[in-house]
Design a protein around this motif. Sequence first.
Motif, PDB file in Angstrom:
ATOM      1  N   ASP A   1     -10.884  60.115  26.613  1.00  0.00           N
ATOM      2  CA  ASP A   1     -10.045  59.639  27.717  1.00  0.00           C
ATOM      3  C   ASP A   1     -10.730  59.815  29.066  1.00  0.00           C
ATOM      4  O   ASP A   1     -10.685  58.939  29.924  1.00  0.00           O
ATOM      5  N   MET A   2     -11.380  60.942  29.241  1.00  0.00           N
ATOM      6  CA  MET A   2     -12.002  61.180  30.544  1.00  0.00           C
ATOM      7  C   MET A   2     -13.122  60.173  30.819  1.00  0.00           C
ATOM      8  O   MET A   2     -13.244  59.649  31.912  1.00  0.00           O
ATOM      9  N   LYS A   3     -13.888  59.899  29.774  1.00  0.00           N
ATOM     10  CA  LYS A   3     -14.983  58.946  29.960  1.00  0.00           C
ATOM     11  C   LYS A   3     -14.448  57.546  30.244  1.00  0.00           C
ATOM     12  O   LYS A   3     -14.999  56.812  31.052  1.00  0.00           O
ATOM     13  N   LEU A   4     -13.336  57.247  29.566  1.00  0.00           N
ATOM     14  CA  LEU A   4     -12.671  55.962  29.787  1.00  0.00           C
ATOM     15  C   LEU A   4     -12.235  55.818  31.240  1.00  0.00           C
ATOM     16  O   LEU A   4     -12.255  54.742  31.823  1.00  0.00           O
ATOM     17  N   LYS A   5     -11.817  56.943  31.830  1.00  0.00           N
ATOM     18  CA  LYS A   5     -11.289  56.906  33.204  1.00  0.00           C
ATOM     19  C   LYS A   5     -12.374  57.165  34.243  1.00  0.00           C
ATOM     20  O   LYS A   5     -12.088  57.341  35.421  1.00  0.00           O
ATOM     21  N   GLY A   6     -13.605  57.234  33.767  1.00  0.00           N
ATOM     22  CA  GLY A   6     -14.699  57.397  34.712  1.00  0.00           C
ATOM     23  C   GLY A   6     -14.874  58.817  35.229  1.00  0.00           C
ATOM     24  O   GLY A   6     -15.526  59.037  36.244  1.00  0.00           O
ATOM     25  N   VAL A   7     -14.291  59.793  34.537  1.00  0.00           N
ATOM     26  CA  VAL A   7     -14.515  61.193  34.918  1.00  0.00           C
ATOM     27  C   VAL A   7     -15.707  61.689  34.103  1.00  0.00           C
ATOM     28  O   VAL A   7     -15.682  61.671  32.868  1.00  0.00           O
ATOM     29  N   VAL A   8     -16.757  62.099  34.783  1.00  0.00           N
ATOM     30  CA  VAL A   8     -17.999  62.452  34.106  1.00  0.00           C
ATOM     31  C   VAL A   8     -17.959  63.876  33.551  1.00  0.00           C
ATOM     32  O   VAL A   8     -17.728  64.822  34.295  1.00  0.00           O
ATOM     33  N   PRO A   9     -18.149  64.023  32.235  1.00  0.00           N
ATOM     34  CA  PRO A   9     -18.157  65.373  31.644  1.00  0.00           C
ATOM     35  C   PRO A   9     -19.305  66.199  32.206  1.00  0.00           C
ATOM     36  O   PRO A   9     -20.376  65.650  32.500  1.00  0.00           O
ATOM     37  N   ASP A  10     -19.103  67.480  32.366  1.00  0.00           N
ATOM     38  CA  ASP A  10     -20.176  68.342  32.855  1.00  0.00           C
ATOM     39  C   ASP A  10     -20.561  69.354  31.775  1.00  0.00           C
ATOM     40  O   ASP A  10     -20.089  69.278  30.640  1.00  0.00           O
ATOM     41  N   VAL A  11     -21.369  70.301  32.151  1.00  0.00           N
ATOM     42  CA  VAL A  11     -21.884  71.247  31.162  1.00  0.00           C
ATOM     43  C   VAL A  11     -20.753  72.095  30.563  1.00  0.00           C
ATOM     44  O   VAL A  11     -20.799  72.480  29.392  1.00  0.00           O
ATOM     45  N   ILE A  12     -19.706  72.320  31.325  1.00  0.00           N
ATOM     46  CA  ILE A  12     -18.561  73.086  30.818  1.00  0.00           C
ATOM     47  C   ILE A  12     -17.806  72.288  29.756  1.00  0.00           C
ATOM     48  O   ILE A  12     -17.431  72.825  28.706  1.00  0.00           O
TER      49      ILE A  12
ATOM     50  N   GLU B   1     -24.509  67.046  16.888  1.00  0.00           N
ATOM     51  CA  GLU B   1     -24.616  65.664  17.378  1.00  0.00           C
ATOM     52  C   GLU B   1     -24.214  65.586  18.839  1.00  0.00           C
ATOM     53  O   GLU B   1     -24.869  64.919  19.640  1.00  0.00           O
ATOM     54  N   LEU B   2     -23.116  66.277  19.162  1.00  0.00           N
ATOM     55  CA  LEU B   2     -22.629  66.262  20.538  1.00  0.00           C
ATOM     56  C   LEU B   2     -23.671  66.872  21.476  1.00  0.00           C
ATOM     57  O   LEU B   2     -23.936  66.347  22.561  1.00  0.00           O
ATOM     58  N   PHE B   3     -24.283  67.972  21.015  1.00  0.00           N
ATOM     59  CA  PHE B   3     -25.318  68.622  21.804  1.00  0.00           C
ATOM     60  C   PHE B   3     -26.452  67.634  22.115  1.00  0.00           C
ATOM     61  O   PHE B   3     -26.952  67.575  23.235  1.00  0.00           O
ATOM     62  N   ASP B   4     -26.806  66.856  21.077  1.00  0.00           N
ATOM     63  CA  ASP B   4     -27.911  65.909  21.267  1.00  0.00           C
ATOM     64  C   ASP B   4     -27.575  64.773  22.227  1.00  0.00           C
ATOM     65  O   ASP B   4     -28.482  64.164  22.796  1.00  0.00           O
ATOM     66  N   THR B   5     -26.287  64.471  22.399  1.00  0.00           N
ATOM     67  CA  THR B   5     -25.944  63.379  23.321  1.00  0.00           C
ATOM     68  C   THR B   5     -25.886  63.826  24.778  1.00  0.00           C
ATOM     69  O   THR B   5     -25.805  62.993  25.680  1.00  0.00           O
ATOM     70  N   MET B   6     -25.917  65.133  24.988  1.00  0.00           N
ATOM     71  CA  MET B   6     -25.777  65.637  26.353  1.00  0.00           C
ATOM     72  C   MET B   6     -26.768  65.006  27.328  1.00  0.00           C
ATOM     73  O   MET B   6     -26.377  64.513  28.380  1.00  0.00           O
ATOM     74  N   GLU B   7     -28.028  65.046  26.950  1.00  0.00           N
ATOM     75  CA  GLU B   7     -29.063  64.524  27.850  1.00  0.00           C
ATOM     76  C   GLU B   7     -28.819  63.055  28.205  1.00  0.00           C
ATOM     77  O   GLU B   7     -28.894  62.675  29.370  1.00  0.00           O
ATOM     78  N   GLU B   8     -28.485  62.237  27.171  1.00  0.00           N
ATOM     79  CA  GLU B   8     -28.283  60.814  27.480  1.00  0.00           C
ATOM     80  C   GLU B   8     -27.046  60.592  28.344  1.00  0.00           C
ATOM     81  O   GLU B   8     -26.944  59.601  29.034  1.00  0.00           O
TER      82      GLU B   8
END
Length: 315
Positions: free
Chosen positions: A271-282, A302-309
């Motif tokens: 939902d956050m990504k859909l609304k344009g709120v960018v996830p952070d390291v937390i 898998e999630l860890f690996d997507t962090m950089e992208e």
Amino acid sequence: LGNFKILLGSLVKDEKIDLALKIFSELQGSSLVPDTFVYNVMVNGLVKSNRIDEACKLMDSMKQLNLSPDLITYSSILDGLGKVGRLEEAFSVFTKLAEEGYEPDVVAYTSLMDVLGKGGKVNHALTIFRTMAKKKCVPDVVAYSSLIDSLGKEGRVEEAYYFFEDSKRKGCTPNVGLYSTLIDSFGKKGMVDRALDLYEEMQRKECLPNTVTFNNLISGFAKAGKVNVAEKLFEEMEHKGCFPDVVTYNILIDGFGKVGMIEEAESYFKDMKLKGVVPDVITFTSLIESLGKAGKVMNACELFDTMEEEGCSPN
RNA sequence: AAUUAUGGAAUUA
């Protein structure tokens, strides 16, 4: 010089301190003579970037131009020293300003009180609060908020509440910041009903809750494991036109994750990504941890690996 | 009268 002040002020506000320093050195190399005001802008900029030693040096260098630090310069430095835990030095700045004949104002008192209160010396902060009143310096909403926050962080919520009521008796009108502060104190103590009372009170008094108010409320309920109420409040905040930010989502993702409701946590992440709120390291850390604890180690990796992208470097 | 960019308070792993 006026243009320099406006430019430097806006750079400092945007946290572009290095650029501000560069332009400040151009000012120093020009025929214009900097004044205390423009030094204060720079000192405050350095303080805000946690570069307290440079801030002190800059203040000391004012003498060469026959400029004296004023109450604002000292208050900035005091605040900066306190924020990095250098309490004794912060306190001695307060002493020094008084020795130089400055009458501390409500901001100087509040800075000192805040530094002491957040540094674990709440009783000393209380003493300062009383001294301020004796000196005919009237505590304002920020002074009360600082004290209430310090008491709340120590778990002394009934005293915090006493000062909240006291502020009203003394003619202060609590603002959204003060309500949010106390809501957080009660929420952290698990007294979510008291937090809700305050939320209702502020609305009766036509004080509009903001994103931080909701974040504090939601956090209180989430920490108490009452994620269903947290979710309701999230919906309510959206209905009231108050936008959730990355902190709101982080609280919910953490809360749902901690009670093992991974699907809900993941749906907030979507939902956050859909609304344009960018996830952070937390955001990532919470979700990875919850996935791991739920035995979904592969998903966590898998999630860890997507962090950089997703533009977030692991810490 | 208010406004006209120097200092103080609130939220997440």
